[in-house]
Design a protein around this motif. Structure first.
Motif, PDB file in Angstrom:
ATOM      1  N   VAL A 202       0.949  -1.270  -0.078  1.00 34.79           N
ATOM      2  CA  VAL A 202      -0.070   0.061  -0.062  1.00 34.79           C
ATOM      3  C   VAL A 202       0.629   1.402  -0.093  1.00 34.79           C
ATOM      4  O   VAL A 202       1.600   1.529   1.082  1.00 34.79           O
ATOM      5  N   ILE A 203       0.962   2.030  -1.251  1.00 37.52           N
ATOM      6  CA  ILE A 203       1.961   3.082  -1.401  1.00 37.52           C
ATOM      7  C   ILE A 203       1.169   4.315  -0.727  1.00 37.52           C
ATOM      8  O   ILE A 203       0.095   4.761  -1.337  1.00 37.52           O
ATOM      9  N   MET A 204       1.589   4.960   0.273  1.00 40.96           N
ATOM     10  CA  MET A 204       0.687   5.831   1.018  1.00 40.96           C
ATOM     11  C   MET A 204       1.758   7.248   1.309  1.00 40.96           C
ATOM     12  O   MET A 204       2.780   7.440   0.940  1.00 40.96           O
ATOM     13  N   GLY A 205       0.912   8.085   1.903  1.00 40.38           N
ATOM     14  CA  GLY A 205       1.423   9.342   1.995  1.00 40.38           C
ATOM     15  C   GLY A 205       0.596  10.718   1.561  1.00 40.38           C
ATOM     16  O   GLY A 205      -0.659  10.501   0.934  1.00 40.38           O
TER      17      GLY A 205
ATOM     18  N   LEU B  79       5.984   7.063   1.299  1.00 40.80           N
ATOM     19  CA  LEU B  79       6.683   8.119   0.668  1.00 40.80           C
ATOM     20  C   LEU B  79       6.661   9.462   1.529  1.00 40.80           C
ATOM     21  O   LEU B  79       5.720  10.168   1.626  1.00 40.80           O
ATOM     22  N   SER B  80       7.768   9.785   2.327  1.00 39.07           N
ATOM     23  CA  SER B  80       7.697  10.722   3.378  1.00 39.07           C
ATOM     24  C   SER B  80       8.572  11.882   3.262  1.00 39.07           C
ATOM     25  O   SER B  80       9.682  11.669   2.738  1.00 39.07           O
ATOM     26  N   GLY B  81       8.084  13.138   3.679  1.00 41.03           N
ATOM     27  CA  GLY B  81       9.042  14.188   3.212  1.00 41.03           C
ATOM     28  C   GLY B  81       8.504  15.372   4.174  1.00 41.03           C
ATOM     29  O   GLY B  81       7.243  15.230   4.616  1.00 41.03           O
ATOM     30  N   ASP B  82       9.219  16.292   4.212  1.00 41.46           N
ATOM     31  CA  ASP B  82       8.813  17.541   5.073  1.00 41.46           C
ATOM     32  C   ASP B  82       7.853  18.233   3.949  1.00 41.46           C
ATOM     33  O   ASP B  82       7.992  17.991   2.419  1.00 41.46           O
ATOM     34  N   TYR B  83       7.033  19.452   4.368  1.00 41.97           N
ATOM     35  CA  TYR B  83       6.165  20.098   3.457  1.00 41.97           C
ATOM     36  C   TYR B  83       6.953  20.857   2.193  1.00 41.97           C
ATOM     37  O   TYR B  83       6.298  20.549   1.059  1.00 41.97           O
TER      38      TYR B  83
ATOM     39  N   ILE C 281      10.063   5.955   2.384  1.00 41.13           N
ATOM     40  CA  ILE C 281      11.153   6.175   1.483  1.00 41.13           C
ATOM     41  C   ILE C 281      11.254   7.769   1.658  1.00 41.13           C
ATOM     42  O   ILE C 281      10.303   8.455   1.778  1.00 41.13           O
ATOM     43  N   ASP C 282      12.435   8.241   1.765  1.00 40.78           N
ATOM     44  CA  ASP C 282      12.709   9.704   2.262  1.00 40.78           C
ATOM     45  C   ASP C 282      12.526  10.541   0.956  1.00 40.78           C
ATOM     46  O   ASP C 282      13.583  10.510   0.106  1.00 40.78           O
TER      47      ASP C 282
END
Ligand code: ATP
Ligand code: GCO
Length: 224
Positions: free
Chosen positions: A38-41, A134-138, A177-178
């Protein structure tokens, strides 16, 4: 189930070399279950792009979260109004059913879903599910979003997406994933495949290689 896994799955191991990703998937987890990624973010983090690359490489079934929304939800988002829980529950139920159907038939797959709150993830969580965040800042996500054209979900919705996002707990089976590392989309997909020890579909891969060779031959003929 097709043998989708190689023997080098990098399960969670505190002694492993630090890499670009966080990984809480236990070793052998995907050998014991049908894998559904499940590809999320948040909106614009790259879920659809990742899904396309994974599907090309793995040859698995794939689905897009936006295809499960009723038109009313799409209209709401297109008018700049964030969805609420009531809007999301029936949509999550449909995604749950897609996952359950694949589990029942032992068919591996990938599906996008923002899955912003833990309660939403609970609704679609089952053995075999791995969340790929798929995680990252604003700013990192906005950089991606600001290049996107013609999508109903506009960049101004990003703030509410971050307000709703509840980070994954260590107890949730996932890898991260950053986005801030600015990897190319195909490299991000390879990180997922490599970290989880998945095997590329040989037939799909061979078709892609043949297509690439044909493209190269055509280019050469044009140049001659
Ligand atoms: N690794 C990457 N590097 C640079 N740009 C990327 C990368 N992955 C995706 N993008 C770009 O970021 C934008 C958002 O990607 P995408 O549409 O896949 O996000 P999404 O999470 O599916 O969005 P939404 O939830 O709103 O549908 C697109 O313009 C896409 O081309
Ligand atoms: O949970 C939500 O707020 C929605 O699912 C959104 O994430 C959109 O569906 C998507 O971002 C647009 O493509």
């Amino acid at each position: 189930m097709v043998d989708t896994l190689s023997t080098n799955a990098k399960g969670f191991d505190e002694h492993s070399i630090p890499s670009a990703v966080e990984n809480t998937v236990p070793a052998d987890y995907l050998k014991d279950h049908t894998p559904i990624l499940v590809i999320m973010g948040v909106s614009g983090c790259g879920k659809t792009t990742m899904n396309t690359h994974l599907s090309e490489k793995l040859g698995w079934d794939m689905a897009e979260a936006d295809d499960f929304h009723p038109q009313a939800n799409i209209d709401k988002m297109a008018h700049g109004i964030p969805l609420n829980d009531e809007d999301r529950w029936p949509w999550l139920d449909k995604i749950h059913d897609w996952i359950q159907d694949h589990m029942d038939r032992k068919v591996p797959g990938t599906v996008t879903c923002s899955a912003l709150k833990r309660a939403y993830r609970d609704r679609i969580r089952m053995p075999g599910v791995v969340f790929i965040h798929l995680s990252g800042d604003y700013d990192s996500i906005m950089e991606r979003l600001s290049h996107r054209q013609g999508h109903f979900m506009k960049p101004r919705m990003l703030k509410s997406q971050f307000e709703t996002l509840e980070p994954l707990g260590k107890d949730e089976i996932h890898m991260t994933i950053d986005v801030g590392l600015r990897m190319a989309p195909e490299i991000e997909a390879e990180e997922v495949i490599d970290t989880l020890g998945l095997q590329c579909d040989v037939k799909t891969h061979t078709t892609q290689v043949k297509a690439e060779r044909a493209r190269q031959a055509a280019r050469k003929t044009e140049q001659d």
